[in-house]
Scaffold this active site. Structure first.
Site, mmCIF file in Angstrom:
data_model
loop_
_atom_site.group_PDB
_atom_site.id
_atom_site.type_symbol
_atom_site.label_atom_id
_atom_site.label_comp_id
_atom_site.label_asym_id
_atom_site.label_seq_id
_atom_site.Cartn_x
_atom_site.Cartn_y
_atom_site.Cartn_z
ATOM 1 N N ILE A 236 0.920 -1.207 0.139
ATOM 2 C CA ILE A 236 0.196 0.111 -0.079
ATOM 3 C C ILE A 236 0.901 1.213 0.112
ATOM 4 O O ILE A 236 1.648 1.300 0.916
ATOM 5 C CB ILE A 236 -0.886 -0.118 1.159
ATOM 6 C CG1 ILE A 236 -2.041 1.310 1.021
ATOM 7 C CG2 ILE A 236 -0.367 -0.205 2.424
ATOM 8 C CD1 ILE A 236 -3.211 1.209 2.032
ATOM 9 N N GLU A 237 0.962 1.893 -1.111
ATOM 10 C CA GLU A 237 1.978 3.002 -1.371
ATOM 11 C C GLU A 237 1.418 4.381 -1.336
ATOM 12 O O GLU A 237 0.198 4.826 -1.920
ATOM 13 C CB GLU A 237 2.650 2.670 -2.807
ATOM 14 C CG GLU A 237 3.915 3.801 -2.913
ATOM 15 C CD GLU A 237 4.554 3.229 -3.983
ATOM 16 O OE1 GLU A 237 5.621 4.170 -4.546
ATOM 17 O OE2 GLU A 237 4.428 2.087 -4.630
ATOM 18 N N VAL A 238 1.983 5.220 -0.623
ATOM 19 C CA VAL A 238 1.818 6.593 -0.482
ATOM 20 C C VAL A 238 0.385 6.860 -0.222
ATOM 21 O O VAL A 238 -0.452 7.396 -1.121
ATOM 22 C CB VAL A 238 2.215 7.425 -1.701
ATOM 23 C CG1 VAL A 238 2.267 8.860 -1.367
ATOM 24 C CG2 VAL A 238 3.657 7.157 -1.924
#
Length: 268
Positions: free
Chosen positions: A160-162
């Site tokens: 789960i990115e940014v």
């Protein structure tokens, strides 16, 4: 105490109990350092995963080959074939940001899949480019739907990115997926950084979530200057006749040399 390589079941059992560590590594030296440092999870290139030396370097790290899925091939069948090869080489799971249909096909073949939600670099055009995702209720719901899609497709984990930390934490509490945070706060199940950022090797922009622990770029700059200096001295020695010296050459008995010269003098 020696540790065993974790399984998917182990990672699921650890959800919510402790934070796991994950690094992206690209060399055997980085893999070995991660192993010796006790890193839990590794994202690796296909080339590194297929190198027979990799498992000697990192025998107990949970390895997830993580090149862009497009490099696996253009079709689900090609992606599946590559995933089977990677698993046979010792991969514990594969990273895949392709369609839910493709992830479901991999999962149907009992290949553990780590998906991706939030900012997905290869699909960032759909969420406005390289920017945070989930800063509004509407976009946070979008991330939640991404997670539910991965659940239904059979993935066991997701990067789960940014994504805002509070959003990522709320999602992580409500999904069985092992949630791996890259710039998504401390409320997930694992923290993920690139070795090049940790080591200070990135000469360009560092993402906000990166933390630099060493400045190896400066050390490599110093080594490069030493390399240039050594090569320059070598070239100068050749030009001046200093190299090769007597100690760098093989000798020959004076009598044997005279015999050889007498031989040459008789040659036309």
């Amino acid at each position: 105490m020696a540790r065993n390589r974790p399984t998917v079941a182990d990672l699921r059992a650890l959800k919510g109990k402790r934070q796991l560590s994950k690094l992206r590594v690209t060399t055997l030296e980085e893999a070995e350092a991660a192993e010796r440092a006790g890193i839990d999870l590794l994202s690796v290139t296909y080339g590194l995963m297929l190198d027979p030396r990799f498992r000697d370097a990192a025998p107990t790290c949970f390895a997830v080959p993580g090149d862009e899925y497009g490099m696996m091939g253009a079709t689900t069948d090609e992606i599946l074939r590559t995933a089977v090869k990677l698993k046979a080489a010792g991969a514990d799971a594969v990273y895949c940001s392709a369609s839910a249909q493709t992830i479901r096909r991999l999962a149907d073949e009992r290949i553990p899949v780590c998906g991706h939600v939030g900012l997905i670099p290869t699909h960032s055009t759909w969420t406005g480019g390289f920017r945070a995702v989930g800063k509004t209720a509407e976009t946070a719901e979008f991330v939640w739907r991404q997670v539910k899609e991965l659940e239904e497709a059979g993935a066991f984990a997701a990067e789960i990115e940014v994504v805002p930390g509070a959003v990522a934490a709320a999602i992580s509490k409500r999904t069985p997926l092992v949630m791996i945070s890259m710039g998504a706060g401390a409320g997930c199940d694992a923290q993920y950084l690139f070795a090049e950022d940790v080591l200070g090797l990135n000469r360009g922009h560092y993402p906000r979530h990166a933390k630099v622990y060493r400045n190896l770029a400066a050390e490599f700059d110093r080594i490069q200057q030493e390399r240039i200096a050594a090569f320059s001295e070598y070239a100068a020695d050749i030009a001046s006749g200093t190299y090769p010296g007597a100690g760098h050459m093989l000798g020959i008995d004076a009598g044997e040399l005279r015999r050889f010269e007498d031989f040459l003098s008789g040659q036309t």
